[in-house]
Design a protein around this motif. Structure first.
Motif, PDB file in Angstrom:
ATOM      1  N   LYS A  33       0.825  -1.221   0.000  1.00 54.41           N
ATOM      2  CA  LYS A  33       0.000   0.000   0.000  1.00 54.41           C
ATOM      3  C   LYS A  33       0.856   1.268   0.000  1.00 54.41           C
ATOM      4  N   GLU A  34       1.736   1.360  -0.987  1.00 55.30           N
ATOM      5  CA  GLU A  34       2.670   2.487  -1.073  1.00 55.30           C
ATOM      6  C   GLU A  34       2.280   3.444  -2.205  1.00 55.30           C
ATOM      7  N   LYS A  35       2.428   4.751  -1.954  1.00 53.58           N
ATOM      8  CA  LYS A  35       2.059   5.777  -2.929  1.00 53.58           C
ATOM      9  C   LYS A  35       2.982   5.781  -4.156  1.00 53.58           C
ATOM     10  N   SER A  36       4.153   5.205  -4.008  1.00 52.75           N
ATOM     11  CA  SER A  36       5.077   5.156  -5.140  1.00 52.75           C
ATOM     12  C   SER A  36       4.516   4.346  -6.306  1.00 52.75           C
ATOM     13  N   PHE A  37       3.424   3.652  -6.053  1.00 46.46           N
ATOM     14  CA  PHE A  37       2.767   2.873  -7.104  1.00 46.46           C
ATOM     15  C   PHE A  37       2.487   3.738  -8.327  1.00 46.46           C
ATOM     16  N   TYR A  38       2.006   4.953  -8.099  1.00 51.94           N
ATOM     17  CA  TYR A  38       1.604   5.811  -9.211  1.00 51.94           C
ATOM     18  C   TYR A  38       2.794   6.179 -10.093  1.00 51.94           C
ATOM     19  N   SER A  39       3.948   6.382  -9.491  1.00 50.09           N
ATOM     20  CA  SER A  39       5.153   6.707 -10.267  1.00 50.09           C
ATOM     21  C   SER A  39       5.562   5.529 -11.146  1.00 50.09           C
ATOM     22  N   PHE A  40       5.579   4.342 -10.563  1.00 48.18           N
ATOM     23  CA  PHE A  40       5.971   3.151 -11.319  1.00 48.18           C
ATOM     24  C   PHE A  40       4.935   2.808 -12.387  1.00 48.18           C
ATOM     25  N   PHE A  41       3.665   2.951 -12.038  1.00 49.33           N
ATOM     26  CA  PHE A  41       2.606   2.631 -12.987  1.00 49.33           C
ATOM     27  C   PHE A  41       2.623   3.607 -14.166  1.00 49.33           C
ATOM     28  N   ILE A  51      17.523   5.090 -18.761  1.00 38.80           N
ATOM     29  CA  ILE A  51      16.855   6.401 -18.736  1.00 38.80           C
ATOM     30  C   ILE A  51      15.408   6.264 -18.259  1.00 38.80           C
ATOM     31  N   MET A  52      14.712   5.279 -18.784  1.00 40.94           N
ATOM     32  CA  MET A  52      13.316   5.063 -18.383  1.00 40.94           C
ATOM     33  C   MET A  52      13.231   4.444 -16.987  1.00 40.94           C
ATOM     34  N   GLY A  53      14.165   3.551 -16.685  1.00 38.30           N
ATOM     35  CA  GLY A  53      14.143   2.886 -15.380  1.00 38.30           C
ATOM     36  C   GLY A  53      14.416   3.812 -14.220  1.00 38.30           C
ATOM     37  N   ALA A  54      15.079   4.946 -14.496  1.00 35.47           N
ATOM     38  CA  ALA A  54      15.379   5.916 -13.431  1.00 35.47           C
ATOM     39  C   ALA A  54      14.195   6.813 -13.106  1.00 35.47           C
ATOM     40  N   LEU A  55      13.247   6.925 -14.032  1.00 36.82           N
ATOM     41  CA  LEU A  55      12.129   7.856 -13.849  1.00 36.82           C
ATOM     42  C   LEU A  55      11.285   7.598 -12.593  1.00 36.82           C
ATOM     43  N   PRO A  56      10.939   6.334 -12.268  1.00 38.98           N
ATOM     44  CA  PRO A  56      10.132   6.118 -11.055  1.00 38.98           C
ATOM     45  C   PRO A  56      10.813   6.625  -9.784  1.00 38.98           C
ATOM     46  N   PHE A  57      12.128   6.439  -9.665  1.00 37.40           N
ATOM     47  CA  PHE A  57      12.860   6.957  -8.501  1.00 37.40           C
ATOM     48  C   PHE A  57      12.731   8.470  -8.408  1.00 37.40           C
ATOM     49  N   TYR A  58      12.872   9.124  -9.564  1.00 36.15           N
ATOM     50  CA  TYR A  58      12.866  10.594  -9.610  1.00 36.15           C
ATOM     51  C   TYR A  58      11.460  11.161  -9.435  1.00 36.15           C
ATOM     52  N   ILE A  59      10.482  10.604 -10.139  1.00 32.55           N
ATOM     53  CA  ILE A  59       9.107  11.117 -10.078  1.00 32.55           C
ATOM     54  C   ILE A  59       8.509  10.938  -8.686  1.00 32.55           C
ATOM     55  N   SER A  60       8.815   9.816  -8.050  1.00 34.54           N
ATOM     56  CA  SER A  60       8.291   9.560  -6.698  1.00 34.54           C
ATOM     57  C   SER A  60       8.959  10.422  -5.639  1.00 34.54           C
ATOM     58  N   GLY A  61      10.121  11.010  -5.984  1.00 37.94           N
ATOM     59  CA  GLY A  61      10.851  11.835  -5.026  1.00 37.94           C
ATOM     60  C   GLY A  61      11.739  11.035  -4.090  1.00 37.94           C
ATOM     61  N   GLU A  76      17.529   1.951   3.682  1.00 38.98           N
ATOM     62  CA  GLU A  76      16.338   1.483   4.385  1.00 38.98           C
ATOM     63  C   GLU A  76      15.200   2.495   4.337  1.00 38.98           C
ATOM     64  N   GLY A  77      15.490   3.721   3.903  1.00 41.35           N
ATOM     65  CA  GLY A  77      14.458   4.743   3.799  1.00 41.35           C
ATOM     66  C   GLY A  77      13.614   4.627   2.542  1.00 41.35           C
ATOM     67  N   LEU A  78      14.015   3.775   1.606  1.00 41.97           N
ATOM     68  CA  LEU A  78      13.257   3.593   0.370  1.00 41.97           C
ATOM     69  C   LEU A  78      12.003   2.748   0.612  1.00 41.97           C
ATOM     70  N   SER A  79      11.003   2.949  -0.227  1.00 37.39           N
ATOM     71  CA  SER A  79       9.793   2.127  -0.162  1.00 37.39           C
ATOM     72  C   SER A  79      10.118   0.713  -0.626  1.00 37.39           C
ATOM     73  N   HIS A  80       9.221  -0.218  -0.333  1.00 42.22           N
ATOM     74  CA  HIS A  80       9.440  -1.608  -0.734  1.00 42.22           C
ATOM     75  C   HIS A  80       9.500  -1.745  -2.246  1.00 42.22           C
ATOM     76  N   CYS A  81       8.627  -1.004  -2.954  1.00 41.10           N
ATOM     77  CA  CYS A  81       8.627  -1.144  -4.420  1.00 41.10           C
ATOM     78  C   CYS A  81       9.901  -0.560  -5.025  1.00 41.10           C
ATOM     79  N   ALA A  82      10.426   0.522  -4.429  1.00 43.19           N
ATOM     80  CA  ALA A  82      11.683   1.096  -4.922  1.00 43.19           C
ATOM     81  C   ALA A  82      12.843   0.154  -4.635  1.00 43.19           C
ATOM     82  N   LEU A  83      12.850  -0.452  -3.444  1.00 39.60           N
ATOM     83  CA  LEU A  83      13.890  -1.428  -3.101  1.00 39.60           C
ATOM     84  C   LEU A  83      13.844  -2.623  -4.051  1.00 39.60           C
ATOM     85  N   PHE A  84      12.618  -3.066  -4.347  1.00 38.65           N
ATOM     86  CA  PHE A  84      12.463  -4.210  -5.249  1.00 38.65           C
ATOM     87  C   PHE A  84      13.001  -3.868  -6.638  1.00 38.65           C
ATOM     88  N   TRP A  85      12.599  -2.719  -7.187  1.00 42.91           N
ATOM     89  CA  TRP A  85      13.042  -2.335  -8.527  1.00 42.91           C
ATOM     90  C   TRP A  85      14.553  -2.159  -8.569  1.00 42.91           C
TER      91      TRP A  85
END
Length: 480
Positions: free
Chosen positions: A32-40, A81-91, A119-128
């Motif tokens: 249930k992480e908000k970073s979902f929207y960045s990755f999606f 280039i594309m793979g870095a976008l979720p990290f950047y867009i999510s902040g 350890e401060g990263l979200s689970h989805c960011a850690l996974f990616w």
């Protein structure tokens, strides 16, 4: 230059990246992480761009070495280039240059990081972040070749351009079937290491990410201290699988085909294990007084030797505090690297062995000018073309290393930091010494130095020539 077929393959890469991004989206839903929207959002963008790129089919399917090198290089750049976008867009990584550094480090299985608080990263960011290791370990185009039939009989150029080592051979006549065999072995090893870690009571999420980092020989950890917090049995499991993943995958294919005698005849693997044994023995002897028992000294020396020579980059202790000889051995192992045809980086053991044999041959010529003597490796006499390609590779890697070191040194950091930072990125290791040691990170470098190091990571992962061909003006000339 057949630009239409290059465009078509790059579009396929984007479609597959969209597929890969679906997994961190799933992780974000579970936690249930908000970073979902960045990755999606980036997943949709990759899919749309991929579809648009395949609207018009290529007119010709001719595909040769030049197109292969260019396609592979551009694939890895676009993927990053594309793979870095979720990290950047999510902040989660506010600077795009930093996000790109982290992503390239992941895809190239380098493991160098700009993060001070993993350890401060979200689970989805850690996974990616860790999943990029697994994707890059075997190669995204090898994966695509195992699933889709691309460019007829010319796809061997793609496989050769993306694979590591002096050359790449096919297990079976069809490249697609060879790619499938590689990934079956890759899947099997991944499942095995994750299962072993779970048995050792590592949480499944941690085990999965450590498995990605181990099998891809990448080294991104889930914790700030890499793997130092885990138990000795867990570290022992990682040691074994790091060593196994540094072996040429041809060996596992031969074992799968029930040809153990042929597998054990691998000369490169013997030297690889000998180097590990001697290096770990010397270091264990040197650091024996730093630990309570001799077992701990042997354990940590073997772990770090395995981690560095396979270019994984996990850290069980701060080896930057070890004696000078031990650190010097680790730096040498950074350059030697793993076996050709493995997921590891570095120059490769096979090239080092051939280089030593060539030196021995030249000495024989000096003493006995009339002697006629070839260089034998893996039971065969090496042709002059292979020897020439190895010499060109070693010369070129020296030039690239020197230029990179000079460029990074503009910032005026200490020599050990600069030298090992370039060595760690160009050889896809991860940590270095000094300010980039196992307990530090690369975040203090300027954007310029980070770009230099990012290029080094790509050059190291693609074994120099695909990236250098991309940068050569003659590549883009009509009759070049």
């Amino acid at each position: 230059m057949n630009c239409s077929i290059i465009r078509y393959i790059l579009a396929s890469v984007l479609e597959f990246e969209a597929l890969f991004l679906a997994l961190p989206c799933l992780i974000a839903i579970i936690y249930k992480e908000k970073s979902f929207y960045s990755f999606f959002g980036v997943m949709l963008l990759c899919f749309v761009l991929g579809r648009l790129g395949k609207v018009k089919k290529p007119k010709m399917d001719q595909f040769y070495a030049r197109e292969g090198f260019v396609t592979v290089s551009l694939s890895w750049i676009i993927l990053s280039i594309m793979g870095a976008l979720p990290f950047y867009i999510s902040g989660e990584i506010p600077s795009y240059v930093d996000a790109l550094f982290e992503t390239i480090s992941g895809f190239t299985t380098t493991g160098s990081s700009i993060l001070s608080n993993v350890e401060g990263l979200s689970h989805c960011a850690l996974f990616w972040r860790s999943f990029t290791h697994w994707i890059g370990g075997m190669g995204v185009l090898v994966f695509i070749l195992s699933v889709l039939p691309l460019v007829g009989g010319y796809n061997m150029y793609l496989m050769r351009a993306e694979s590591t080592g002096a050359n790449v051979s096919k297990f079976v006549p069809r490249v697609k079937e060879s790619a499938r065999i590689l990934y079956k072995i890759y899947f099997a090893i991944t499942i095995t290491v994750v299962a072993c870690l779970c048995i050792a009571k590592v949480p499944f999420f941690d085990a999965l990410l450590l498995g990605f980092g181990t099998v891809g020989t990448g080294g991104f950890g889930v914790l700030n201290d890499s793997v130092a917090s885990y138990s000795v049995p867990v570290q022992a499991i990682l040691t074994v699988f790091m060593i196994l993943c540094g072996v040429n995958f041809n060996v596992y294919y031969l074992l799968q085909q029930k040809k153990p005698k042929e597998a054990l005849k691998c000369e490169e693997m013997r030297w690889y294990l000998i180097i590990i044994g001697i290096s770990a023995g010397i270091i264990a002897f040197q650091i024996r007084d730093s630990f309570a028992t001799g077992f701990q000294a042997v354990h940590h020396s073997l772990f770090q030797v395995a981690s560095i020579i396979t270019t994984t980059g996990f850290g069980s202790v701060d080896f930057d505090t070890w004696p000078a000889l031990s650190k010097s051995i680790l730096v040498l192992l950074m350059f030697i690297g793993a076996c050709a045809g493995s997921t590891g980086g570095g120059i490769k053991v096979s090239r080092i062995v051939v280089l030593c044999k060539n030196i021995k041959k030249e000495l024989s010529y000096i003493i006995h000018p009339r002697i006629v003597k070839g260089i034998h490796f893996e039971g065969h006499v090496l042709p002059k073309e292979t020897l020439k390609s190895i010499q060109v590779y070693l010369t070129t890697i020296t030039v690239v290393f020197t230029v990179s070191l000079l460029l990074v040194s503009i910032e005026n950091h200490d020599m050990i930091t600069n030298f090992t930072a370039v060595a760690a990125t160009l050889n896809n290791i991860g940590p270095g010494l000094g300010l980039v040691g196992p307990t530090q990170n690369f975040g203090f470098f300027s954007d310029f130095s980070k770009i230099v190091l990012m290029v080094d990571m790509l050059i190291g992962r693609l074994e120099l020539f695909p990236m250098l061909v991309l940068l050569s003006p003659s590549t883009w000339r009509k009759n070049g």
